[in-house]
Structures are given as C-alpha cells and as structure tokens.
Design a protein around this motif. Structure first.
Motif, PDB file in Angstrom:
ATOM      1  N   LYS A  25       0.825  -1.219   0.000  1.00 14.87           N
ATOM      2  CA  LYS A  25       0.000   0.000   0.000  1.00 14.87           C
ATOM      3  C   LYS A  25       0.856   1.263   0.000  1.00 14.87           C
ATOM      4  O   LYS A  25       0.546   2.240  -0.669  1.00 14.87           O
ATOM      5  N   LEU A  26       1.949   1.223   0.754  1.00 14.72           N
ATOM      6  CA  LEU A  26       2.805   2.410   0.880  1.00 14.72           C
ATOM      7  C   LEU A  26       3.656   2.650  -0.363  1.00 14.72           C
ATOM      8  O   LEU A  26       3.865   3.797  -0.770  1.00 14.72           O
ATOM      9  N   TYR A  27       4.163   1.573  -0.973  1.00 17.18           N
ATOM     10  CA  TYR A  27       5.160   1.720  -2.045  1.00 17.18           C
ATOM     11  C   TYR A  27       4.839   0.851  -3.263  1.00 17.18           C
ATOM     12  O   TYR A  27       5.673   0.070  -3.715  1.00 17.18           O
ATOM     13  N   PRO A  28       3.638   0.968  -3.843  1.00 17.50           N
ATOM     14  CA  PRO A  28       3.265   0.077  -4.948  1.00 17.50           C
ATOM     15  C   PRO A  28       4.176   0.202  -6.170  1.00 17.50           C
ATOM     16  O   PRO A  28       4.375  -0.782  -6.899  1.00 17.50           O
ATOM     17  N   ASN A  29       4.735   1.386  -6.401  1.00 19.00           N
ATOM     18  CA  ASN A  29       5.539   1.606  -7.608  1.00 19.00           C
ATOM     19  C   ASN A  29       7.045   1.499  -7.367  1.00 19.00           C
ATOM     20  O   ASN A  29       7.830   1.629  -8.314  1.00 19.00           O
ATOM     21  N   ASN A  30       7.433   1.282  -6.109  1.00 16.56           N
ATOM     22  CA  ASN A  30       8.856   1.042  -5.845  1.00 16.56           C
ATOM     23  C   ASN A  30       9.283  -0.281  -6.448  1.00 16.56           C
ATOM     24  O   ASN A  30       8.488  -1.213  -6.571  1.00 16.56           O
ATOM     25  N   LYS A  31      10.558  -0.370  -6.800  1.00 16.73           N
ATOM     26  CA  LYS A  31      11.093  -1.625  -7.329  1.00 16.73           C
ATOM     27  C   LYS A  31      11.370  -2.578  -6.171  1.00 16.73           C
ATOM     28  O   LYS A  31      12.144  -2.259  -5.267  1.00 16.73           O
ATOM     29  N   ALA A  32      10.748  -3.741  -6.177  1.00 20.20           N
ATOM     30  CA  ALA A  32      10.987  -4.743  -5.137  1.00 20.20           C
ATOM     31  C   ALA A  32      12.200  -5.588  -5.504  1.00 20.20           C
ATOM     32  O   ALA A  32      13.135  -5.723  -4.720  1.00 20.20           O
ATOM     33  N   PHE A  33      12.193  -6.162  -6.709  1.00 22.20           N
ATOM     34  CA  PHE A  33      13.291  -6.999  -7.196  1.00 22.20           C
ATOM     35  C   PHE A  33      13.868  -6.411  -8.476  1.00 22.20           C
ATOM     36  O   PHE A  33      13.126  -5.962  -9.352  1.00 22.20           O
ATOM     37  N   ILE A  34      15.178  -6.425  -8.564  1.00 24.14           N
ATOM     38  CA  ILE A  34      15.880  -6.031  -9.782  1.00 24.14           C
ATOM     39  C   ILE A  34      16.747  -7.212 -10.214  1.00 24.14           C
ATOM     40  O   ILE A  34      17.548  -7.718  -9.425  1.00 24.14           O
ATOM     41  N   PHE A  35      16.575  -7.645 -11.457  1.00 25.16           N
ATOM     42  CA  PHE A  35      17.336  -8.770 -12.001  1.00 25.16           C
ATOM     43  C   PHE A  35      18.277  -8.243 -13.091  1.00 25.16           C
ATOM     44  O   PHE A  35      17.861  -8.123 -14.262  1.00 25.16           O
ATOM     45  N   PRO A  36      19.519  -7.912 -12.751  1.00 29.35           N
ATOM     46  CA  PRO A  36      20.444  -7.325 -13.728  1.00 29.35           C
ATOM     47  C   PRO A  36      20.730  -8.209 -14.933  1.00 29.35           C
ATOM     48  O   PRO A  36      20.979  -7.700 -16.032  1.00 29.35           O
ATOM     49  N   ASP A  37      20.689  -9.547 -14.756  1.00 24.01           N
ATOM     50  CA  ASP A  37      21.027 -10.448 -15.864  1.00 24.01           C
ATOM     51  C   ASP A  37      20.143 -10.224 -17.088  1.00 24.01           C
ATOM     52  O   ASP A  37      20.588 -10.364 -18.230  1.00 24.01           O
ATOM     53  N   ASN A  38      18.864  -9.895 -16.847  1.00 22.38           N
ATOM     54  CA  ASN A  38      17.964  -9.643 -17.983  1.00 22.38           C
ATOM     55  C   ASN A  38      17.310  -8.268 -17.912  1.00 22.38           C
ATOM     56  O   ASN A  38      16.307  -8.007 -18.581  1.00 22.38           O
ATOM     57  N   ASP A  39      17.885  -7.393 -17.072  1.00 22.72           N
ATOM     58  CA  ASP A  39      17.414  -6.004 -16.941  1.00 22.72           C
ATOM     59  C   ASP A  39      15.919  -5.954 -16.617  1.00 22.72           C
ATOM     60  O   ASP A  39      15.172  -5.141 -17.144  1.00 22.72           O
ATOM     61  N   GLN A  40      15.489  -6.828 -15.712  1.00 18.12           N
ATOM     62  CA  GLN A  40      14.082  -6.895 -15.312  1.00 18.12           C
ATOM     63  C   GLN A  40      13.903  -6.216 -13.954  1.00 18.12           C
ATOM     64  O   GLN A  40      14.675  -6.444 -13.024  1.00 18.12           O
TER      65      GLN A  40
END
Length: 509
Positions: A25-40
C-alpha cells in the motif's frame, strides 16, 4: 539540516503477511526486485499480483497453517514470490540449494516430510523422481475456481521458515524461526542501519544461506529494492561489482571471504560502488590487513560493520562499527560488538579462567528450536539456570567470548565446529561422508591456516588399501555440498591418539 527519522513501517503487525500488505500500500511503484542479468525490474504492485495468484493455488489451499513446503530455490521471481505467499498463508518454507547433492536433499525431505516440493527448474522433477515435485508455474496455473477470501489470522508465534545448517552426526539440522523473530529483527536492522525505502540491497548471498535473511527481509519489508545477483553472475567478480554499481547498490552484506576475493581480484577501487553507504560483513573472521585495505577504500563514503549471530538467533545479534582504533594491531579480529536490544547475553565462565566463557543468548529473537529433533533442541535451547520461576529459554552458542568495554570479543569455539566461506560446518558431517567409503579405518577433518593466512578444510584418512583424492572427492560430491569438500586430503597409516584413545586433532597440521 534536515533530520530523517528511520521508522520501522510494519511495527504494528503481528505477522509478516499483514506487514507485506502494508508495504504494498505504501510503495506500490517502488522496485521490489531487480534482475540485472535480464534487466528486469519488478514493482511491489507486480510482486503482490503474483503472490495473490499463488495464494489462490489449489495445491497451496490444501496445506494447513504450520505445515511445511520445500522450495528448490533458484532466486527467480517466482520462487521469491512463493516465499511471501507462504508467509501470508502461515505455511512454513525451507529453501534448498539447487546444486545440493541429491542424497542430501533426500535427507532433508525425510527430516521434514514436506507437504509439497516446488521447483522453478524441471530438471529437479526428474532427479528426485520418487518424490512428487511441482513447478511454481503449475501452482499459478491451477487456481481455485472461486477466489479465496484470504483472512488468515496469525499471531506471530507461528514458524516462518526452517534454515538447514551442518550437523555433527552427519545430518543437517533445521533451525526454526518465527514471524515475530523476523519482525523484531527487521525493526532493529531498520533503526540501526538507518534503512529507508530508497535503499538498494545487494543479494549476493544464496537464498538458502543464513545471510540472505538480512537481504530479503530488510529490503522487502522496508519498501527497498533487492538487486538479485544470480548464481551465474556470482562466479564473475567483475560482473558482481558492475551490476551492483550500475543499479546503485547502497547496502552490501556478505561473508568476508567474498569481499577478500573481490579485493584480491582488484575489482574494488575508489570508483566502484559509488552509491554504497553500508558495507556489512559477518559469518567468519575478517583478517585485519585485508579489512584495513577495504576500510581505506570506502571510509569516506560508507560505514563498515562487523556483525555476529547464530542461525538459531535470527541472523544478527550484535554489530560493531569499524574505526581507526581497530587497526592498532593486526593479530586479532574486530570485536563482535554490542548485542542488539532483542537479546541479553550470559557468559558461562570456565572455572579455571574467569575472563573467557561460552556465550548464551536470551530474548525474543531466540528461535523455536530444531525441526523434528527434540533431542538436539534440548541440548542447546536451555532454560535459564538463574530463573526458577517461569520459562526463559536461551541458546547455547558454543562460541567462547569475553566482554571488553561493553563489547563482545570472539575467542574461539567450545567444540570443533568452524566457519568456512561463512557456512557453519560440523567436521562430523564431513567425516560421516568419508566413513561411508569402503575400507576407511578412521578419519579426521580439521580447519587449518596455511602460510598465506588462508584457512582450508583438510582431511586425514587411514585406509585399508590405496586410494586417491579424486576418487574420494567424487564420492563426497554425491553426499555433501561443495563448500564442505576438503581442499586437501592426506593419507595416513594411522591417526595420532591422545591419552583417552581419541584422535588427537592438535597433532594434525
């Protein structure tokens, strides 16, 4: 000057499922996971959608609160989401290394009798064919026709996960940690390390390893980002540093061995990790000369922290900020620091030496014991001998310490257990694997420092017939993890004994 107060955002919740809902609820648009191998990049909104899909799974709906599933976890988005789904449903999870020997996985399966075994890689479905294993995708695809009204009420005392460590009898031990253990840990970490939703954590630790508790829970339950370093990338020192630099990592946590490796490979310099503000390490000693090199590289822009804590006590119990005074001499290790507020420590002093003694930890972050192993639990999870009036359980760490200026100083171990690459290893587990070979008379495993100051595992073996290292190491690969396999093997006609007729490890160099 603007003062920022670092507040634990989920303090009011009693379980991690409700706490996660608040973060979304507080941070819906924050990035939770970043996967550098495929830039996800996965937002909290997207993460929550997959978690909700998993919660609607027919298979998971058949598992009750307090029952266990086993995740062969490759740090994929799907497997990490499944962890959160388990937390919301009150299902206990245990993460398993995909590269772990099949025989050891079977030992853990027999120990835990999981209601479900889940993988993100079909090769494991074939490898353990006598057990029913499903893919995460099949959980998502097989949903209930009617949406479940998810309203599970957990009071926090329920178990959240089981973390397996080496066992002295040859079988791994499963440490049980509760929701409240973790919530307390997040609260302390958030305050002490001044964590905010703007932070980006390194995820260099394997998800089945104790240190990953710090990365995963402190990032996700603060609305921060977790930069996932894959098992492929972790093998390349240049790639590790480049990915964490490119994605603006602010908080690093690992074993000293990895930092030393990166220093040795000369990939850490004044230009690397420009956004870093905390470099945290623990799980083994950090040789002072290497630590001094790291300190000089980053002291102007980052705080270095030496932390300590057994798996049985929810990852970290104490911390010490590295400073100039730590380098007045180089033949010791940095202090373990002061215990955090969720612990009180008791040192059981040796009658012959009133200075050093075994550390026993008490408090709300002491875990629940070992899974399906009451006998082992009773030996180390003990009633406070100074409290005769009510239940007051502490954990006997086996670590010999002394107190100096309000901080704990590590002296050594009460037993033969050692830390290698941050993993806690019981020599007995390696010895049991060696003894399973035919024609072994006896063996002993020790942890020794070489002339370069580097510690290695060494095995001494008495055989009835000739053998070679490769044969033994190939045998061990089928039974124990790679990090447990001895680097050196020495064959002996017989092993030295002490006056009691036991193997004298002190004579083994």
């Amino acid at each position: 000057m603007l003062t920022v107060e670092f507040v634990f955002k989920v303090r009011k919740f009693l379980n991690l499922g409700e706490a996660f809902d608040e973060i979304v609820k507080l941070y819906p648009n924050n990035k939770a996971f970043i996967f550098p191998d495929n830039d996800q990049e996965i937002t909290y909104h997207d993460l929550n959608q997959l978690v909700d899909q998993l919660i609607q799974s027919k298979l998971l709906s058949q598992i009750n609160i307090g029952e266990l599933i086993l995740i062969i976890n490759d740090k994929s988005f799907e497997c990490l989401s499944l962890i959160i789904a388990c937390l919301k449903l009150g299902i206990i999870y245990t993460n398993i290394d995909p590269e772990m020997p099949i025989k050891r996985i079977k030992t853990i399966i027999n120990k835990t009798s999981p209601k479900l075994i889940v993988t993100n890689d079909n090769q494991y479905i074939e490898a353990i064919n006598e057990f029913e294993i499903v893919s995460v995708k099949s959980l998502i695809d097989n949903k209930n026709d009617i949406k479940r009204n998810f309203n599970t009420t957990l009071n926090g005392s329920e178990a959240a996960y089981v973390m397996f460590t080496s066992g002295s009898t040859g079988e791994p031990k499963g440490v049980v940690i509760s929701h409240l253990n973790i919530l307390n840990f997040i609260e302390w970490s958030t305050s002490y390390f001044e964590i905010s939703e703007r932070d980006r954590f390194s995820s260099v630790n394997p998800i089945y390893f104790d240190n990953s508790v710090f990365d995963f829970f402190n990032s996700i339950f603060n609305g921060s980002s977790l930069i996932i370093i894959s098992s492929t990338s972790i093998k390349s020192p240049h790639k590790i540093v480049k990915q964490l630099t490119d994605y603006k990592c602010t908080i690093w946590f690992s074993v000293p061995s990895l930092l030393i490796y990166l220093l040795t490979m000369k990939v850490l310099d004044e230009y690397s990790l420009p956004n870093i503000r905390k470099i945290i390490f623990g799980g083994e000693g950090f040789p002072k000369r290497k630590l001094f090199t790291l300190y000089n590289l980053y002291k102007e822009r980052a705080t270095l922290e030496n932390v300590y804590g057994p798996t049985e006590c929810t990852c970290i119990c104490s911390a010490h900020k590295i400073n100039e005074q730590d380098f007045t001499q180089y033949n010791d290790l940095a202090p373990l620091g002061k215990l955090n507020k969720f612990f009180k420590g008791d040192i059981i002093y040796d009658s012959k030496d009133g200075t050093n003694g075994e550390l026993v930890l008490y408090g709300p972050n002491v875990g629940l014991g070992y899974y399906n192993d009451n006998e082992k639990s009773k030996k180390v999870f003990i009633q406070n001998p100074n409290n005769l009036y009510f239940r007051d359980i502490g954990y006997k760490t086996g670590d010999i310490v002394r107190e100096e200026n309000g901080e704990l100083i590590f002296i050594g171990r009460k037993d033969s257990q050692f830390k290698h690459l941050g993993y806690r290893i019981e020599p007995g587990e390696i010895e049991a694997a060696i003894n399973s070979l035919e024609d072994v008379n006896e063996c002993a495993v020790v942890y020794r420092e070489n002339k370069l100051g580097i510690n290695s595992i060494k095995a001494y073996i008495s055989f009835n017939q000739e053998s070679d290292e490769n044969k033994i190491k190939n045998h061990l690969k089928e039974l124990i993890p790679k990090y447990m396999i001895p680097k050196y093997i020495q064959f002996c006609r017989k092993l030295p004994k002490n006056s009691n007729g036991k193997i004298d490890r002190k004579q083994l160099n």
